[in-house]
Every structure is written in structure tokens, then in C-alpha cells.
Design a protein around this motif. Structure first.
Motif, PDB file in Angstrom:
ATOM      1  N   ALA A  94       0.847  -1.203   0.000  1.00 57.68           N
ATOM      2  CA  ALA A  94       0.000   0.000   0.000  1.00 57.68           C
ATOM      3  C   ALA A  94       0.880   1.251   0.000  1.00 57.68           C
ATOM      4  CB  ALA A  94      -0.905  -0.019   1.226  1.00 57.68           C
ATOM      5  N   ALA A  95       0.427   2.260  -0.736  1.00 62.39           N
ATOM      6  CA  ALA A  95       1.215   3.495  -0.830  1.00 62.39           C
ATOM      7  C   ALA A  95       1.353   4.144   0.540  1.00 62.39           C
ATOM      8  CB  ALA A  95       0.531   4.461  -1.794  1.00 62.39           C
ATOM      9  N   GLY A  96       2.556   4.623   0.843  1.00 62.47           N
ATOM     10  CA  GLY A  96       2.794   5.288   2.125  1.00 62.47           C
ATOM     11  C   GLY A  96       3.387   4.374   3.183  1.00 62.47           C
ATOM     12  N   MET A  97       3.540   3.098   2.810  1.00 58.81           N
ATOM     13  CA  MET A  97       4.153   2.158   3.764  1.00 58.81           C
ATOM     14  C   MET A  97       5.613   1.975   3.403  1.00 58.81           C
ATOM     15  SD  MET A  97       1.515  -0.931   4.209  1.00 58.81           S
ATOM     16  CE  MET A  97       2.108  -1.915   5.535  1.00 58.81           C
ATOM     17  N   SER A  98       6.479   1.915   4.424  1.00 56.04           N
ATOM     18  CA  SER A  98       7.873   1.572   4.145  1.00 56.04           C
ATOM     19  C   SER A  98       8.315   0.482   5.115  1.00 56.04           C
ATOM     20  CB  SER A  98       8.756   2.811   4.277  1.00 56.04           C
ATOM     21  OG  SER A  98       8.700   3.290   5.599  1.00 56.04           O
ATOM     22  N   HIS A  99       9.119  -0.427   4.612  1.00 55.67           N
ATOM     23  CA  HIS A  99       9.546  -1.580   5.411  1.00 55.67           C
ATOM     24  C   HIS A  99      11.059  -1.598   5.499  1.00 55.67           C
ATOM     25  CE1 HIS A  99       5.453  -3.102   5.046  1.00 55.67           C
ATOM     26  NE2 HIS A  99       5.528  -2.848   3.760  1.00 55.67           N
ATOM     27  N   ASP A 100      11.565  -1.356   6.676  1.00 55.24           N
ATOM     28  CA  ASP A 100      13.007  -1.411   6.892  1.00 55.24           C
ATOM     29  C   ASP A 100      13.327  -2.801   7.441  1.00 55.24           C
ATOM     30  OD1 ASP A 100      15.605  -0.942   7.414  1.00 55.24           O
ATOM     31  OD2 ASP A 100      15.271   0.469   9.075  1.00 55.24           O
ATOM     32  N   ALA A 101      13.832  -3.661   6.547  1.00 58.52           N
ATOM     33  CA  ALA A 101      14.012  -5.064   6.943  1.00 58.52           C
ATOM     34  C   ALA A 101      15.334  -5.263   7.683  1.00 58.52           C
ATOM     35  CB  ALA A 101      13.971  -5.959   5.708  1.00 58.52           C
ATOM     36  N   VAL A 102      15.291  -6.066   8.746  1.00 57.35           N
ATOM     37  CA  VAL A 102      16.508  -6.404   9.500  1.00 57.35           C
ATOM     38  C   VAL A 102      16.558  -7.909   9.718  1.00 57.35           C
ATOM     39  CG1 VAL A 102      16.901  -4.245  10.743  1.00 57.35           C
ATOM     40  CG2 VAL A 102      15.239  -5.885  11.628  1.00 57.35           C
ATOM     41  N   ARG A 103      17.792  -8.429   9.653  1.00 60.43           N
ATOM     42  CA  ARG A 103      17.954  -9.844   9.958  1.00 60.43           C
ATOM     43  C   ARG A 103      18.152  -9.983  11.460  1.00 60.43           C
ATOM     44  NH1 ARG A 103      18.613 -13.903   6.660  1.00 60.43           N
ATOM     45  NH2 ARG A 103      19.249 -12.612   4.912  1.00 60.43           N
ATOM     46  N   LEU A 104      17.455 -10.945  12.076  1.00 64.95           N
ATOM     47  CA  LEU A 104      17.558 -11.122  13.522  1.00 64.95           C
ATOM     48  C   LEU A 104      18.577 -12.204  13.853  1.00 64.95           C
ATOM     49  CD1 LEU A 104      13.775 -10.970  14.542  1.00 64.95           C
ATOM     50  CD2 LEU A 104      15.413  -9.090  14.253  1.00 64.95           C
ATOM     51  N   VAL A 105      18.854 -12.339  15.134  1.00 66.85           N
ATOM     52  CA  VAL A 105      19.894 -13.253  15.611  1.00 66.85           C
ATOM     53  C   VAL A 105      19.655 -14.696  15.157  1.00 66.85           C
ATOM     54  CG1 VAL A 105      18.752 -13.668  17.833  1.00 66.85           C
ATOM     55  CG2 VAL A 105      21.242 -13.886  17.672  1.00 66.85           C
ATOM     56  N   ASP A 106      18.366 -15.067  14.975  1.00 68.73           N
ATOM     57  CA  ASP A 106      18.063 -16.447  14.592  1.00 68.73           C
ATOM     58  C   ASP A 106      17.945 -16.600  13.082  1.00 68.73           C
ATOM     59  OD1 ASP A 106      15.767 -14.967  14.259  1.00 68.73           O
ATOM     60  OD2 ASP A 106      14.420 -16.527  14.983  1.00 68.73           O
ATOM     61  N   SER A 107      18.416 -15.591  12.330  1.00 70.05           N
ATOM     62  CA  SER A 107      18.395 -15.570  10.863  1.00 70.05           C
ATOM     63  C   SER A 107      17.022 -15.291  10.282  1.00 70.05           C
ATOM     64  CB  SER A 107      18.920 -16.872  10.242  1.00 70.05           C
ATOM     65  OG  SER A 107      20.200 -17.133  10.703  1.00 70.05           O
ATOM     66  N   SER A 108      16.028 -15.081  11.130  1.00 75.07           N
ATOM     67  CA  SER A 108      14.719 -14.718  10.587  1.00 75.07           C
ATOM     68  C   SER A 108      14.749 -13.240  10.199  1.00 75.07           C
ATOM     69  CB  SER A 108      13.616 -14.971  11.615  1.00 75.07           C
ATOM     70  OG  SER A 108      13.752 -14.086  12.708  1.00 75.07           O
ATOM     71  N   MET A 109      13.757 -12.824   9.392  1.00 71.36           N
ATOM     72  CA  MET A 109      13.704 -11.438   8.933  1.00 71.36           C
ATOM     73  C   MET A 109      12.506 -10.738   9.571  1.00 71.36           C
ATOM     74  SD  MET A 109      16.314 -11.149   6.955  1.00 71.36           S
ATOM     75  CE  MET A 109      16.001  -9.569   6.164  1.00 71.36           C
ATOM     76  N   ALA A 110      12.751  -9.522  10.045  1.00 70.47           N
ATOM     77  CA  ALA A 110      11.661  -8.716  10.600  1.00 70.47           C
ATOM     78  C   ALA A 110      11.775  -7.314  10.021  1.00 70.47           C
ATOM     79  CB  ALA A 110      11.762  -8.668  12.124  1.00 70.47           C
ATOM     80  N   THR A 111      10.705  -6.547  10.150  1.00 64.42           N
ATOM     81  CA  THR A 111      10.776  -5.173   9.645  1.00 64.42           C
ATOM     82  C   THR A 111      10.398  -4.171  10.718  1.00 64.42           C
ATOM     83  OG1 THR A 111       8.480  -5.240   8.888  1.00 64.42           O
ATOM     84  CG2 THR A 111      10.171  -5.812   7.272  1.00 64.42           C
ATOM     85  N   HIS A 112      10.963  -2.960  10.562  1.00 67.33           N
ATOM     86  CA  HIS A 112      10.390  -1.774  11.183  1.00 67.33           C
ATOM     87  C   HIS A 112       9.498  -1.206  10.088  1.00 67.33           C
ATOM     88  CE1 HIS A 112      13.139  -1.822  14.597  1.00 67.33           C
ATOM     89  NE2 HIS A 112      14.083  -2.177  13.740  1.00 67.33           N
ATOM     90  N   THR A 113       8.215  -1.167  10.326  1.00 68.58           N
ATOM     91  CA  THR A 113       7.294  -0.740   9.276  1.00 68.58           C
ATOM     92  C   THR A 113       6.691   0.616   9.642  1.00 68.58           C
ATOM     93  OG1 THR A 113       6.819  -2.965   8.497  1.00 68.58           O
ATOM     94  CG2 THR A 113       5.116  -1.319   8.132  1.00 68.58           C
ATOM     95  N   LYS A 114       6.779   1.553   8.679  1.00 68.02           N
ATOM     96  CA  LYS A 114       6.232   2.901   8.926  1.00 68.02           C
ATOM     97  C   LYS A 114       4.984   3.097   8.069  1.00 68.02           C
ATOM     98  CE  LYS A 114      10.202   5.612  10.439  1.00 68.02           C
ATOM     99  NZ  LYS A 114      11.468   5.079   9.874  1.00 68.02           N
ATOM    100  N   PHE A 115       4.011   3.771   8.655  1.00 66.01           N
ATOM    101  CA  PHE A 115       2.784   4.116   7.943  1.00 66.01           C
ATOM    102  C   PHE A 115       2.720   5.632   7.871  1.00 66.01           C
ATOM    103  CE2 PHE A 115       2.243   0.457  10.725  1.00 66.01           C
ATOM    104  CZ  PHE A 115       1.927  -0.540   9.829  1.00 66.01           C
ATOM    105  N   ASP A 116       2.909   6.149   6.678  1.00 64.52           N
ATOM    106  CA  ASP A 116       2.947   7.602   6.522  1.00 64.52           C
ATOM    107  C   ASP A 116       1.716   8.036   5.738  1.00 64.52           C
ATOM    108  OD1 ASP A 116       3.669  10.212   6.430  1.00 64.52           O
ATOM    109  OD2 ASP A 116       5.350   9.938   5.027  1.00 64.52           O
TER     110      ASP A 116
END
Lengths: 379, 397
Positions: A192-214
Motif C-alpha cells: 500500500a502506498a505510504g508504507m515503508s519496510h526497513d528489513a533487519v535480519r535477527l539473531v536467529d536468521s529470521s527477517m523482521a521489519t520496522h514498518t512505517k505508515f505515513d
């Protein structure tokens, strides 16, 4: 209901154990995707296979194309996922998001559930806003805008956020940040427009995001459940997720323990198998006791949740806290008893330690849930 | 299910008619508990009436067969009876090692003659039994016991010493492990039954850190034990020299009992009660103490679920035979922690050894008593050894 698996459940457990050990094992999944720096942190092929096995839509009602099974059954799959450290969207998509979508309109269900059941879609959940799990405080805002909403705020620890097709977002539609009411849940397409996902790899190799809604524009039909009445849906989703995370944690604990006990029977020092030393035997036996107890209370929580019992909430927190304590013990003892080799990347025991840390934080750690137990017990 | 509901309403009516109001009060003193036996006296008429009503109905041993003094209840019916007694707070009519320990052994290993005689006596509370297992040198290593019965044809002559014999000074008879073959460690022990009034038996109470003396040292000095008490009533249970099988079977029962897996409320969460307790003392819980209580409650509630699972699995033969060792280990360690927390919440009040407020030092005496939980019936270390060997299959030292 007796606290063990009935015949059908025992059969499912056999099937899930065989499948996950064969297809979801550490070499084939976790290490494979980690070593290739996979941006998703899991394999879509396995997700598709899990759909063919009938796992993905277990908690989806039969009327909606699912299997209409319960949390005992989902827990069986999760325990095997935990035991094999299998990276997959099962917990977030098939347990958390699927539980939320139960409260969604037929239109929403029709839009999302077929993809989930087929293993084509991946869903994420955006709840946490701080580094610790504090779902009672929701500050992300969704303001009325035309016949829809405008979403503003930020979420973190959105597991597989960047790989998902849709994210269940808990946002505030009225009241102040600390209010219990005034929450609404939305099914938000990841792009969706206005969303940004800052992806980070976690200690267990899984991926998570800091997600912003603007100022993300949402149609009114993105609402899951009632406007302003989302707390009940959020609580139901969290409850299912906690019981599910406990089941996966039991699997992590059992996997680490089994690996360690096997090692005690193979490794020699001072001319003896180290499993002959009473100091290690007693610690292994203590660990076994804790794992059995953690598993018992997890099954109890699953059954209470399936029965719709009011005590499910208390028992879910007991299970999540007990499992977090137990899995921590299992991985710590695991690395210690493996000695130096336990510190190497080559050996799998350290992977259990990493997974335990990430899983324990997800949906509230042992302290969060012990505190809940106290609150729910009236002290 | 309809039958069970009928049974429940009948039981409720029977209890209403037969359980005197005085017997629906919590047990406060030792003499509120009736142990039976030749020398027993009733504290009051209500205690006597309650026992007699239960004996007539078979409710001192509800699940034993009717011909041995029980009521022949099914497990489901026995559970209903327990629930209904619990509902009105009824005291057990009879406390007895005969019921808890010897009875199950006789039901499993006894001859018909032994069952007819001893089980009926036990059910009626006529004979009070004690258990002669531990010796000064044979506690955790029970099988190293030295008390020796010399074979004299139609009788044995028993010499030796037992220790931790619960209430031996009040007991009429003893079920006793006696070595009858010095060459064979496991296969040389006989499970004997004999009268504590026999010549050569003496007892001496042991005062404990709690100030109480429930245990005794028991001495056997040339005690003559006949091999038989009549037709089909041998003086030993099972087979001569195979008493270890009986002892092992009984230890399983004892461990379940001590662990609290029998469904008692000792393992429930305590945080809420402790908050009220503190409030009664005009105090509140420190945040750190509250946190400790919360962590304890997590463990206690999880253990309670384990207890349910264990009993469910026993019913269908799914439980590992060494699982009682695990339950005993975890349950007793938990119970010790529980009493530490009770003491901590009570503060200086719970230290009072002889005050009315503490009913004569109840909290501190109980706290001291629980310290034995992880020693009696097999120490925690022995339980862990058994788990290592029999469940985890770790190599022997």
C-alpha cells in the motif's frame, strides 16, 4: 478431556514429525536459506509443501475452505517446527492472522484465505511499537478519511513483514494511547502506498521489519471486525499466538534436549562417556522434568483454548512463561554440555539458543507473562 | 453419565445424613485425625459416628472390593465421592498406612486369606500399621538393609534396627523389609508382617527440627516371627526373598502421594492467597516478592497440569513407568519453595513458635517439615538417578 493426544492427533503428530524432519530440517531449511542470505529468511517451496500437507489452513473454518481444526492440532505442527528450527510463516500466517481473519467480513476472508490455504500467501502481524511487547498501549493512529482511514505511525518486530502479502495492523481509531478501547484491526496490503519496510535480519536468521505508515490510505473494507472494537479481536489473536508460540518453544526445548542427551552418550572425556558423570546426569534429568512439565501445561492451554474456556487466558500465560523458562534452560544446558564445540557455527546446538531468544521475545517473554499470571490471579 | 449423576445425588444425600457438622471443619490438631488401632480413642462422639458410618458404607476405602471392606466404587465414582466430600469439607474418617501403603500391596500381591483378614481389619480401622523400610545405614540405598531374619523352620528370628518408622510408637503391627538371604542383594529380602507387641520390639521417638516426633527408631532383638498366621495367611507378602518387588511397587505409591500428584491442592498458585495473607497482617507484597510469587505460580500451575496429564496417562497405560520419580522430584522441590514463600510473606509473624496467632507455630513447623519432602520416599538425587537411567538411558557410572 484427557491431557494427551487422541488417536487422530497422534496420527497427525507422526505425520508432522516425519514431514518436518525430512523436509524442514536444519540443513535443508534454516542453514540453506541463511547461508544464501535469503531476503525472506524462509523457503516458499516448503510453505507450498505445508499447504499440500493440509497444515496452512488448519485453523481456518471448513466453511471458509480450511480444515476447521483446533489449537491442539496447530500445536502439533508448531512443536515439530520448533524441534527442527524450521523457518516458515506458519505461526504468523496460519495462527495469528488466520485467527484475526475469523473475525473479518466474508469479503476479507474471500480475498485472503484461499491464498493462505494454498500456501501462496504470507501474512504478517504488526503489533509491537516498542522493543518489549506492550500490546495494551497502541499509538499508531487510523483517522477517518472519506469512507476509509488514514494510517500513521510505526511498528517494529514485524516478523516476515517484507515477505508478506498482507499485514494485520492494530491501530487506534479513538481515545488516548493508554485506552483499552478505541482499537481497530486492519488488513493492510504490504505494498500500500505510504508504507515503508526497513528489513533487519535477527539473531536467529529470521527477517523482521520496522514498518512505517505515513498516511496510508485504507478502504473501509480493510477493517477486521468492528471499528473501535478491535481489542477483542487483538486479544483473541494474541491468545492464539501465545499458545502457538509456547508449542513451538516446547519443540525448541525438546530439540535442544534430545541433541544434548545424544551427545552425552557419545562424547568421551577422562576415558569415560560424559553421560556417566552424575553431575551431568542430574542436570539432564532436571531438564527432562522441566520439559515434560512445560509440555503438559502447553497441551492444557491448547485444550482450554479449543474449548473456549475463560481460564484459557491464564493458562496461556502460564504456558508461555513456563516454556520460555524451560527452553532457555534447555539451550543453555545444551551449549554448556557440548563444551567448546557448542560455541561453533558448525554445530547445530547454538542455533537453538538463537531461536529460543527470538521466540521468547515474540508476544511477551517470561517476565511479561508471569506478571500477567499475577494480574489475572488478582495480585 | 446419568448413572454418575444419580450416584452423585445419592452420595450427597448420604453425606448430608451421616457426616456430623463437627467433621466438616478443617483439621486443627493431631487428635482431629483418627488413625485407628487397638489403643485408639475417639476425641468425641462425632468422630466415632463418622467412622462407623463410613465403615458400614465401605467409604474408608471406597475403591476396594466390597468383600474386603470397601465400597467397590469405580474410579469415576470414587472421584465423585472425593468431590462431594471436598464440597462439604468432610474430614477423612480414617488415616492409615494400612490404607495408603499395605492395602495396595495386599490387593496386588496378597493371598485370598491375607486379603480377607488384613484388608477388612484395615478398612475398619482396627489395626494400626507402621512401615519398616529405612535403616540407619540404608536410606537412599534401601536395598543395602541389614535387618536379618534367621530361618528357624516354622519361624524367623529377626534382629536389627529400623529408622524413620512413622508413628511406630503408636502402631500395632509393622510391614517390614527383612533380609533373609545375605548373599543376594535384591533377591534376598522378605516383606514380613508382624505384631509390634512381639517380645523384643522396642521403639524410641525421634525429635525433629519442627519440634514434632512423628518418626521413631525401632529395634528388633531376637523377635520371633511365625511364618504363618493360619490357613492361607502367610506372614509375608508375595514370595520369600522376593520382597523387593513388593517394596518397589509400594514406593511408587508413596512417591505419588508425597509429590502431590494425588490431586491435592498443595501445588495450586498461591500469589492471590499470599496477598490476602499480607493484608491481614496489615502489610503488602514487596514488588520483588510479588515477582517471586508470580514465577512460583507459573511453575506451580504448570506442575498441576503435569499432574493431571500424568494421572490421565496412567489410566490408559501411557505413562512411562519411571514417571512417578519425575513427579516426586519436581513436586517436592516445588513444595519446599512454596513454604519458603509463605514464611517470607508472613515475615516476623511466621517465626512465632508458640503463639495463638500461628496456632502453635504452624507456618514454621510446616516449613521445617517440607524440608524432608526431598529426602523421604527416595531423595531428589535418587529420583534424578532413576530418570537418568530409566528414561534418558544415560550410561551407568
Amino acid at each position: 478431556m484427557p491431557l494427551y493426544h487422541n488417536e487422530d492427533q497422534a496420527m497427525l503428530a507422526d505425520t508432522a514429525a516425519g514431514f518436518m524432519a525430512e523436509e524442514g530440517n536444519i540443513a535443508k531449511q534454516l542453514r540453506h536459506w541463511r547461508d544464501r542470505n535469503c531476503k525472506d529468511g524462509f523457503g516458499h517451496g516448503l510453505w507450498k509443501q505445508m499447504a499440500e500437507m493440509g497444515f496452512t489452513g488448519m485453523l481456518v473454518d471448513e466453511a471458509d475452505g480450511g480444515l476447521g481444526m483446533g489449537h491442539v492440532e496447530a500445536g502439533i505442527v508448531l512443536e515439530e517446527i520448533g524441534r527442527n528450527l524450521t523457518p516458515s510463516p506458519f505461526l504468523t500466517s496460519s495462527v495469528l492472522a488466520a485467527t484475526a481473519l475469523k473475525h473479518g467480513s466474508n469479503d476479507l476472508k474471500g480475498r485472503y484465505l484461499p491464498g493462505l490455504i494454498a500456501g501462496d500467501s504470507v501474512f504478517a502481524v504488526a503489533i509491537d511499537e516498542t522493543a518489549k511487547h506492550r500490546p495494551q498501549r497502541i499509538t499508531t493512529r487510523a483517522e477517518k478519511s472519506g469512507n476509509g482511514f488514514r494510517l500513521t505511525g510505526a511498528k517494529s518486530f514485524v516478523i516476515q513483514g517484507a515477505s508478506s502479502d498482507m499485514i494485520v495492523v492494530a491501530a487506534r481509531t479513538s481515545g488516548s494511547d493508554e485506552d483499552a478501547d478505541g482499537i481497530t484491526l486492519f488488513a493492510v496490503p504490504k505494498d500500500a502506498a505510504g508504507m515503508s519496510h526497513d528489513a533487519v535480519r535477527l539473531v536467529d536468521s529470521s527477517m523482521a521489519t520496522h514498518t512505517k505508515f505515513d498516511g496510508v490510505e485504507l478502504d473501509g473494507d480493510a477493517v477486521i471486525g468492528e471499528i473501535d472494537g478491535g481489542r477483542a479481536v487483538l486479544d483473541a489473536m494474541l491468545l492464539a499466538g501465545r499458545v502457538g508460540a509456547a508449542a513451538e518453544g516446547v519443540g525448541v526445548a525438546r530439540g535442544a534436549m534430545d541433541m544434548t542427551v545424544t551427545y552425552l552418550k557419545q562424547r568421551k572425556q577422562f576415558g569415560k562417556l560424559i553421560g556417566e558423570f552424575q553431575a551431568l546426569q542430574h542436570r539432564a534429568s532436571h531438564l527432562y522434568s522441566e520439559v515434560e512439565i512445560a509440555r503438559a501445561v502447553t497441551i492444557k492451554a491448547q485444550q482450554l483454548l479449543d474449548a473456549g474456556a475463560p481460564s484459557a487466558e491464564l493458562m496461556a500465560s502460564v504456558a508461555k512463561a513456563k516454556v520460555a523458562k524451560t527452553a532457555r534452560l534447555a539451550v543453555q544446558e545444551g551449549v554448556q554440555m557440548h563444551g567448546g564445540i557448542g560455541m561453533t557455527d558448525e554445530y547445530d546446538i547454538g542455533l537453538y539458543m538463537k531461536r529460543d531468544r527470538a521466540l521468547a521475545e515474540f508476544l511477551g517473554d517470561a517476565y511479561y507473562h508471569a506478571n500477567r499470571v499475577a494480574e489475572l490471579s488478582g495480585y | 453419565m446419568a448413572d454418575l449423576e444419580t450416584f452423585r445425588s445419592e452420595t450427597r444425600a448420604w453425606l448430608e445424613a451421616n457426616c456430623p457438622p463437627e467433621m466438616r471443619q478443617p483439621v486443627r490438631d493431631e487428635d482431629d485425625v483418627y488413625w485407628g488401632g487397638r489403643r485408639a480413642t475417639f476425641k468425641n462422639d462425632a468422630q466415632k459416628a463418622w467412622l462407623e458410618a463410613c465403615v458400614a458404607k465401605g467409604y474408608t476405602v471406597p475403591s476396594w472390593p466390597k468383600e474386603y471392606g470397601g465400597a467397590g466404587l469405580s474410579p469415576a465414582e470414587a472421584k465423585v465421592l472425593r468431590e462431594e466430600m471436598g464440597r462439604i469439607g468432610a474430614r477423612p474418617p480414617l488415616s492409615s498406612f494400612g490404607i495408603w501403603m499395605l492395602g495396595p500391596a495386599l490387593l496386588h500381591f496378597g493371598t485370598e486369606g491375607q486379603k480377607q483378614r488384613f484388608l477388612n481389619e484395615i478398612a475398619r480401622g482396627e489395626i494400626r500399621w507402621c512401615q519398616g523400610y529405612s535403616e540407619p545405614g540404608s536410606g537412599s540405598d534401601l536395598v543395602s538393609l541389614q535387618t536379618y531374619g534367621e530361618d528357624k523352620g516354622d519361624h524367623w528370628v529377626v534382629n536389627g534396627q529400623k529408622i524413620w518408622t512413622s508413628y511406630a510408637d503408636h502402631a500395632d503391627w509393622i510391614f517390614c523389609l527383612v533380609r533373609t538371604d545375605k548373599e543376594n542383594k535384591y533377591g534376598g529380602i522378605t516383606f514380613m508382617l508382624y505384631d509390634m507387641a512381639s517380645e523384643g520390639v522396642t521403639t524410641k521417638p525421634i525429635k525433629l527440627i519442627s519440634g514434632n516426633s512423628p518418626f521413631c527408631e525401632t529395634f528388633f532383638d531376637n523377635v520371633k516371627v511365625p511364618k504363618s498366621y493360619g490357613d492361607d495367611v502367610p506372614a509375608y507378602v508375595g514370595t520369600i526373598n522376593r520382597g523387593w518387588d513388593v517394596a518397589k511397587y509400594l514406593l511408587g505409591h508413596e512417591r505419588e502421594m508425597i509429590s502431590g500428584a494425588d490431586g491435592g491442592d498443595r501445588t495450586a498458585g498461591i500469589g492471590a492467597a499470599m496477598k490476602r495473607h499480607a493484608a491481614r497482617l496489615g502489610d503488602e507484597l514487596d514488588p520483588v516478592l510479588r515477582a517471586e510469587l508470580a514465577m512460583f505460580d507459573v511453575d506451580a500451575l504448570a506442575y498441576t497440569a503435569m499432574g493431571e496429564k500424568f494421572l490421565d496417562e496412567i489410566k490408559v497405560g501411557k505413562a512411562h513407568p519411571a514417571q512417578p520419580n519425575m513427579m516426586k522430584y519436581a513436586g517436592t522441590e516445588l513444595n519446599k519453595r512454596r513454604h519458603e514463600l509463605v514464611m517470607a510473606v508472613g515475615g516476623s509473624r511466621s517465626l512465632e513458635w508458640e503463639s495463638e496467632a500461628t496456632e502453635g507455630g504452624k507456618p514454621s513447623r510446616s516449613w521445617l517439615r517440607t524440608k524432608a519432602n526431598s529426602i523421604e520416599g527416595g531423595t531428589s538425587e535418587v529420583m534424578l538417578n532413576v530418570i537418568s537411567k530409566r528414561i534418558l538411558d544415560l550410561p551407568g557410572a
